[in-house]
Enzyme design. Structure first.
Site: not given
Ligand SMILES: Cc1ncc(C[n+]2csc(CCOP(=O)(O)OP(=O)(O)O)c2C)c(N)n1
Ligand SMILES: [Mg+2]
Length: 662
Positions: A30, A70, A121, A261, A352, A379, A406, A432, A464, A468, A515
């Site tokens: 990238h 990335h 991300l 990108h 627990r 809990s 969470e 969860f 629940d 749950h 529980r």
């Molecule tokens: C949780 C998650 N979902 C999807 C991706 C795949 N992915 C990697 S970069 C990206 C786009 C990110 O956009 P941005 O943060 O604006 O980065 P830029 O293109 O500006 O470098 C995606 C969807 C990932 N790495 N993590």
């Protein structure tokens, strides 16, 4: 853009060149993000970030998290240029190749200076919140002279769009983590194209609404970046610095588009970029003057580091601080006494509850335990008398009210563990775990000893109902590499599992707790039997025909089944298997003793677990019997559910006898 830069800075160009050349060599990666954020990162790493490239593990260094993982080449470039021992230029040449520490996304266990594994991300920023919490907490405990640093993040549009961002910044704003600064790569581009394809959100307003300070700057104008960073430093709130940038800046035909990108720019465009940038050097060639400027930047923190070391040496708490940062547990006499009392008294209680009792002792003995719950404190039973609340007005507390967050909790715990000085534990319902699963996965991948306290671990939670009641959670968590999935059967096993969890140095644990009340099953605490993963809790009296393997609350049931079988002259072992992962690590002889490798006609193996049977064939073999639940549960009192779904000796014994062909 309102103002184009007068000229490209050579220091920033070094980042751009290394990034595009490495991606070109790998034909993968990238380039857009590193090229777009090169100017901002240069200002940060040469003037603001407090670090010493020759001492990456300096405890009081500023933490830097590249949440937009990335753009890993940005971080690898910064580490190399500023003088970290790794990555070397050769390692950068081998970006994304097998064996290079310059992995596709930054991995914390491959390179010093990579504070967190990022790429999923949103999680980098959310982990940084945990680092910022850890910093304030340790500052409150050890004072400015030993702990006084900042947490910096570079995040992209994607990091801010992910749901976990809401949880993370809500927590940071509430806790007033003013020493956290997020630099947002506001390039308005993601993979699919312009951000206006998918969002109309006023990000600034959202941050402001959660208690953040927000400031804008032109990310290609160093003076403007400095102005914004100075403003961020001066503001007592956590800061979002929106850096308006052009993705792929410098690649004349592709910049500003999603084409930069996630793909190599191509030979022609790289040549054109060299021309635009005024960078005449060959691929991977760094001019001496630029490298010297960068090395000066990387040595900026040496004096501060040396002064800090002096303060550490002079401090009467220096040794304690160092031990804490190393995660060392002091010796305890209260702990073995507590375990012995459980063996003597065999209390009947929910795990627990026994977890709460264990934590009562552990949190008193070990100050590095910092607990919390995602709004289920009463809990999960995670709060103890020694853990007072950690709040915006008292960071010295050891209990976090995470709220109903969470995922944010899991990520923050990862950040605390990565920071060091804290063993974090946090509670929610086992169901969860699905809400924080990406953080659990990153705990395991990053090799951090985080403890997830997951109560209400089966249909045994009762009324629940199916929303749950965990079914597939235990099995699916067992499938996560480098994670200890533990399900203790009584108070003593629970204590043993806690002991195992906090003794880990490079992997997380999940404690699945009931529980409902469970009887005490063991009367000898001399050896931590859970550490073997599985052990023979009871040996067959009559000739052994059956081995019952159970976990958690179903061990009690297995004992009843064994009673009934023995009553009919059928010998049955009961094996408690609190942690399959640990059992797998035992020597072959031990495993063969607990589960002898003989055909089912001789010894039938039966698993009993109130959840998905998926995976149990590993221990019962293809001709074994798997008692479990491969459908969703139901809402009813526990006794009715257990009978309805066949978790009774009366329902199980006939199935075993039929299999035995009697
Ligand atoms: C949780 C998650 N979902 C999807 C991706 C795949 N992915 C990697 S970069 C990206 C786009 C990110 O956009 P941005 O943060 O604006 O980065 P830029 O293109 O500006 O470098 C995606 C969807 C990932 N790495 N993590
Ligand atoms: Mg973007």
């Amino acid at each position: 853009m309102s103002s184009e830069p007068a000229r490209f800075s050579p220091m920033a160009n070094a980042i751009r060149a290394l990034s595009m050349d490495a991606v070109e060599a790998a034909n993968s990666g990238h380039p857009g993000m590193p090229m777009g954020m090169a100017d901002v990162a240069t200002v940060l790493w040469s003037e603001y970030l407090n670090y010493d490239a020759s001492a990456p593990d300096w405890a009081d260094r500023d933490r830097f998290v590249l949440s937009a993982g990335h753009g890993s080449m940005l971080l690898y470039s910064l580490l190399h240029l500023s003088g970290f021992a790794h990555p070397t230029l050769d390692e950068i040449r081998n970006f994304r190749k097998l064996g290079s520490p310059c992995a596709g996304h930054p991995e914390n266990f491959l390179l010093d200076g990579v504070e967190a594994t990022t790429g999923p991300l949103g999680q980098g920023l959310a982990m940084a919140v945990g680092m910022a919490i850890a910093e304030r907490h340790l500052n409150a405990q050890f004072g400015d002279e030993l702990v006084d640093h900042r947490t910096w993040v570079i995040a992209g549009d994607g990091c801010l769009m992910e749901g976990v961002n809401h949880e993370a910044i809500g927590l940071a704003g509430h806790l007033k983590l003013g020493r956290m600064i997020v630099l947002w790569d506001d390039n308005r581009i993601t993979i699919d194209g312009a951000t206006d394809l998918s969002t109309s959100e006023d990000v600034r307003a959202r941050y402001a609404a959660t208690g953040w300070h927000v400031v804008d700057c032109n990310g290609h104008d160093a003076d403007d970046v400095r102005r914004a960073l100075d403003e961020a430093l001066a503001d007592p709130r956590p800061s979002l610095v929106a850096c308006r940038t052009i993705i792929g800046m410098g690649a004349p035909n592709k910049q500003g588009t999603s084409a930069t990108h996630g793909a190599a720019l191509g030979e022609k465009e790289v040549a054109a970029a060299r021309h635009t940038l005024g960078w005449s050097h060959a691929a991977f060639e760094l001019p001496e003057d630029v490298l010297a400027q960068w090395r000066t930047a990387g040595a900026r923190g040496q004096a501060a580091h040396a002064e800090w070391k002096q303060r550490l040496g002079a401090s009467e708490r220096g040794a304690e601080f160092t031990a804490r940062m190393n995660g060392a547990l002091p010796t305890s006499t209260a702990w073995p006494e507590y375990k012995a009392s459980l063996a003597a008294e065999k209390p009947k209680m929910a795990t627990r509850k026994s977890s709460e009792a264990a934590l009562g002792v552990l949190t008193q003995e070990f100050p590095l335990l910092v607990g919390g719950s995602a709004d289920l404190t009463g809990s999960n039973n995670t709060k103890t008398p020694s853990t007072t609340p950690l709040t915006a007005t008292d960071y010295s507390g050891r209990y976090l009210y995470y709220g109903i967050r969470e995922f944010g909790m899991g990520a923050a715990m990862n950040g605390m563990a990565l920071h060091g000085g804290i063993i974090p534990y946090g509670g929610t319902f086992l169901i969860f775990s699905d809400y924080c699963r990406p953080a659990i996965r990153l705990s395991a991948l990053q090799q951090v000893p985080v403890v997830y306290v997951m109560t209400h671990d089966s249909i045994g939670l009762g009324e629940d109902g199916p929303t749950h009641q965990p079914i597939e959670q235990v099995a699916s968590l067992r499938a996560v590499p480098n994670l200890l999935m533990m399900r203790p059967a009584d108070a003593l096993e629970c204590a043993e599992c806690w002991e195992i969890a906090i003794s880990q140095t490079d992997r997380p644990s999940v404690l699945a707790l009931t529980r409902q009340n469970l009887p005490g099953l063991r009367d000898d605490a001399s050896e931590n039997l859970c550490a073997k993963g599985a052990y023979r809790l009871r040996a067959a009296a009559a000739a052994r025909k059956v081995i019952l393997i159970a976990t958690g609350s179903e061990v009690e049931l297995a004992m009843k089944v064994a009673d009934a079988l023995e009553g009919q002259g059928i010998g049955a072992d009961v094996v408690s298997m609190p942690c399959a992962e640990l059992f797998e690590e035992q020597p072959a002889e031990y495993k063969a003793d607990v589960l002898p490798n003989v055909p089912p006609q001789e010894i039938l193996r039966v698993s009993i677990e109130a959840g998905s049977t998926y995976g149990w064939e590993r221990y019962t073999m293809t001709n074994g019997l798997n008692i479990g639940l491969d459908r969703f549960g139901a809402s009813a009192p526990i006794e009715d559910l257990m009978e309805h779904f066949g978790f009774t000796a009366e329902a199980i014994v006939p199935q075993i006898i039929e299999r035995l062909g009697k």
